[in-house]
Design a protein around this motif. Structure first.
Motif: not given
Length: 176
Positions: A110-131
């Motif tokens: 099973l996998s979870i992608d924190t880019v995907t979770t970040s885009r879904k949970l923090y839509p106000e942020i423009r960039r979702h890169s690790l840094d």
């Protein structure tokens, strides 16, 4: 929540060219352990990727190959284990291609992608890169593109998301 966060660095554009691996082991919603190793890739490290992660051919000359590391990490990649990564398609692609190169088979995880979770949970942020996400969530990222630091940062992102949004929301973003 229990999972392992992974991060690979590669020698070049070949998916089977893993040259370092970092794992952050999370049990009961706490980072309990970690693993880091340089890996001797089957192909040379290109100058472009060396500029990104700082790993040279000399650094990996005496490192173990992936098949030598596998016995130490294989229990994290059993059926229905949860694997997290920031840009999971890349890291899981490297894992699969490198395992295939060495004729290593493992069950689907099973996998979870924190880019995907970040885009879904923090839509106000423009960039979702690790840094960008570590800056936004005030997570220390000592050396971006050092696989152990990136894996630990990924684990911390997911743990903060679990704390703020609940594991029910995150379970809806698990792929398998």
């Amino acid at each position: 929540m229990n999972f392992v966060a992974i991060d690979f660095e590669t020698a070049n554009n070949e998916r089977n060219s893993a040259c370092s691996l970092g794992l952050a082991v999370v049990r009961h919603s706490k980072i309990q352990d970690s693993f880091y190793s340089l890996i001797k890739p089957p192909t040379p490290i290109s100058p472009d990727t060396q500029r990104i992660h700082g790993i040279s051919n000399e650094d990996v000359a005496n490192a173990p190959t992936f098949d030598q590391i596998w016995p130490h990490i294989k229990f994290f990649f059993q059926r229905d284990c949860l694997v997290a990564a920031h840009n999971a398609p890349f890291d899981l692609g490297v894992l699969k291609a490198t395992a295939n190169y060495y004729n290593i088979y493992f069950d689907p995880v099973l996998s979870i992608d924190t880019v995907t979770t970040s885009r879904k949970l923090y839509p106000e942020i423009r960039r979702h890169s690790l840094d960008a996400m570590t800056d936004y969530l005030n997570i220390q990222l000592p050396h971006h593109h050092r696989s152990i630091d990136d894996a630990i940062a990924c684990a911390k992102i997911l743990l903060i998301q679990e704390e703020h949004f609940g594991d029910y929301v995150l379970k809806g973003l698990v792929r398998g």
